[in-house]
Structure formats: structure tokens, C-alpha cells
Design a protein around this motif. Structure first.
Motif, PDB file in Angstrom:
ATOM      1  N   VAL A  34       0.837  -1.206   0.000  1.00 16.34           N
ATOM      2  CA  VAL A  34       0.000   0.000   0.000  1.00 16.34           C
ATOM      3  C   VAL A  34       0.870   1.253   0.000  1.00 16.34           C
ATOM      4  O   VAL A  34       1.832   1.353   0.761  1.00 16.34           O
ATOM      5  N   ILE A  35       0.499   2.182  -0.864  1.00 16.17           N
ATOM      6  CA  ILE A  35       1.090   3.514  -0.882  1.00 16.17           C
ATOM      7  C   ILE A  35      -0.038   4.475  -0.536  1.00 16.17           C
ATOM      8  O   ILE A  35      -1.097   4.454  -1.170  1.00 16.17           O
ATOM      9  N   THR A  36       0.163   5.292   0.464  1.00 21.76           N
ATOM     10  CA  THR A  36      -0.869   6.245   0.851  1.00 21.76           C
ATOM     11  C   THR A  36      -0.603   7.601   0.210  1.00 21.76           C
ATOM     12  O   THR A  36       0.543   7.977  -0.043  1.00 21.76           O
ATOM     13  N   ASP A  49      -1.318  11.413   1.045  1.00 21.97           N
ATOM     14  CA  ASP A  49      -1.735  12.288   2.140  1.00 21.97           C
ATOM     15  C   ASP A  49      -0.850  13.526   2.149  1.00 21.97           C
ATOM     16  O   ASP A  49       0.369  13.426   1.962  1.00 21.97           O
ATOM     17  N   ASN A  50      -1.470  14.664   2.348  1.00 18.60           N
ATOM     18  CA  ASN A  50      -0.746  15.942   2.418  1.00 18.60           C
ATOM     19  C   ASN A  50       0.107  16.162   1.169  1.00 18.60           C
ATOM     20  O   ASN A  50       1.261  16.554   1.261  1.00 18.60           O
ATOM     21  N   PHE A  51      -0.483  15.823  -0.010  1.00 22.00           N
ATOM     22  CA  PHE A  51       0.154  16.023  -1.310  1.00 22.00           C
ATOM     23  C   PHE A  51       1.468  15.246  -1.459  1.00 22.00           C
ATOM     24  O   PHE A  51       2.391  15.695  -2.130  1.00 22.00           O
ATOM     25  N   THR A  52       1.540  14.064  -0.819  1.00 23.49           N
ATOM     26  CA  THR A  52       2.723  13.213  -0.975  1.00 23.49           C
ATOM     27  C   THR A  52       2.307  11.752  -1.084  1.00 23.49           C
ATOM     28  O   THR A  52       1.273  11.338  -0.563  1.00 23.49           O
ATOM     29  N   PHE A  53       3.133  10.963  -1.776  1.00 28.58           N
ATOM     30  CA  PHE A  53       2.991   9.520  -1.832  1.00 28.58           C
ATOM     31  C   PHE A  53       3.918   8.929  -0.761  1.00 28.58           C
ATOM     32  O   PHE A  53       5.101   9.267  -0.717  1.00 28.58           O
ATOM     33  N   HIS A  60      -5.854   9.569   1.081  1.00 28.86           N
ATOM     34  CA  HIS A  60      -6.352  10.041   2.375  1.00 28.86           C
ATOM     35  C   HIS A  60      -6.422  11.564   2.429  1.00 28.86           C
ATOM     36  O   HIS A  60      -6.705  12.129   3.483  1.00 28.86           O
ATOM     37  N   ASP A  61      -6.158  12.214   1.291  1.00 23.79           N
ATOM     38  CA  ASP A  61      -6.273  13.676   1.231  1.00 23.79           C
ATOM     39  C   ASP A  61      -7.740  14.074   1.091  1.00 23.79           C
ATOM     40  O   ASP A  61      -8.583  13.272   0.702  1.00 23.79           O
ATOM     41  N   ASP A  79     -10.376   8.526   0.419  1.00 26.40           N
ATOM     42  CA  ASP A  79     -10.498   7.101   0.745  1.00 26.40           C
ATOM     43  C   ASP A  79     -10.745   6.191  -0.459  1.00 26.40           C
ATOM     44  O   ASP A  79     -10.958   4.992  -0.286  1.00 26.40           O
ATOM     45  N   ASP A  80     -10.706   6.723  -1.683  1.00 24.19           N
ATOM     46  CA  ASP A  80     -10.749   5.871  -2.873  1.00 24.19           C
ATOM     47  C   ASP A  80      -9.376   5.240  -3.070  1.00 24.19           C
ATOM     48  O   ASP A  80      -8.367   5.742  -2.562  1.00 24.19           O
ATOM     49  N   SER A  81      -9.340   4.151  -3.841  1.00 25.70           N
ATOM     50  CA  SER A  81      -8.064   3.486  -4.074  1.00 25.70           C
ATOM     51  C   SER A  81      -7.947   3.049  -5.527  1.00 25.70           C
ATOM     52  O   SER A  81      -8.944   2.946  -6.250  1.00 25.70           O
ATOM     53  N   PHE A  82      -6.716   2.786  -5.912  1.00 26.14           N
ATOM     54  CA  PHE A  82      -6.377   2.286  -7.239  1.00 26.14           C
ATOM     55  C   PHE A  82      -5.308   1.222  -7.056  1.00 26.14           C
ATOM     56  O   PHE A  82      -4.376   1.396  -6.265  1.00 26.14           O
TER      57      PHE A  82
END
Length: 126
Positions: A48-50, A52-56, A74-75, A96-99
Motif C-alpha cells: 500500500v502507498i498512501t 496524504d498531504n500532497f505526498t505519496f 487520504h487527502d 479514501d478511494d483506491s487504485f
């Protein structure tokens, strides 16, 4: 009396055989299901790569060939995941969407957010 003891031994031996057979019949499917579930669970492992706060996070990930990587946003605003070589591209991911993408071959896959190109990351497949 010897006949009674002989019949008792025969009945006891038969009972032990039947008890073992019943145990095998009951436990066989349970053990088989556990082994099958373990094999399926091993195949469904994802990294998993999250977002959040404009970062991977992590910005660089190393995985084996055949592994699936899942990006989760999570942004509070949408982001996309796009490979620079167009090997994969997500739709806009809301909160909370994912790819997910399964990497079938080795290589280095640089990616970025199509909406915010300063957001970059890398998946290294070995």
C-alpha cells in the motif's frame, strides 16, 4: 470368558478404526480449506502507498514481480496515479478511494499525480 474377551478386543479394535475414520472425514475438509485459504491469502498480498498531504508514502517502493500495489487517497482533495510511460493510470481518486496495479514485469515505474505533477513516486519491481 475367553470368548467375551475376544469379542471385546474385536469391538475395541473396530471402534478405534471407526473413530480414526470419522476423525479423518471430519478433519480432512477443515485442513483442506485452511490450506486453500492460505494459498489464496498469499496471492492477495498487496503493498500500500498512501496519498496524504500532497505526498505519496513511501515515495519509493520495491516489490517482487507479480505483486499488486494499491494507492489509497487520504487527502481531502482528488488525486490520480499515472505512470510516466503510460503503463498504468487511475481515474481521479476522491478521499479514501483506491487504485491498484499488478506488476507483471520487472522494471522501474516512475509515477506522478496528473492533477498535481509535483507529486511523484517510484515503484521498483525486481
Amino acid at each position: 470368558m475367553p470368548i467375551l474377551i475376544s469379542q471385546f478386543r474385536f469391538a475395541a479394535a473396530r471402534f478405534a478404526l471407526n473413530r480414526g475414520l470419522v476423525a479423518a472425514l471430519l478433519l480432512g475438509p477443515v485442513v483442506g480449506a485452511m490450506l486453500a485459504f492460505g494459498a489464496v491469502a498469499a496471492q492477495d498480498v498487496t503493498d500500500v502507498i498512501t496519498i496524504d498531504n500532497f505526498t505519496f508514502t513511501p515515495p519509493e517502493l520495491t516489490v517482487a514481480v507479480g505483486r499488486t500495489v494499491k494507492w489509497v487517497n487520504h487527502d481531502d482533495i482528488p488525486h490520480t496515479v499515472a505512470n510516466k510511460d503510460k503503463a498504468f493510470r487511475s481515474q481521479a481518486l476522491d478521499t479514501d478511494d483506491s487504485f491498484s496495479n499488478t506488476f507483471a514485469s520487472a522494471g522501474t515505474f516512475d509515477y506522478f499525480c496528473g492533477l498535481h505533477p509535483h507529486m511523484v513516486g517510484k515503484v521498483i519491481v525486481k
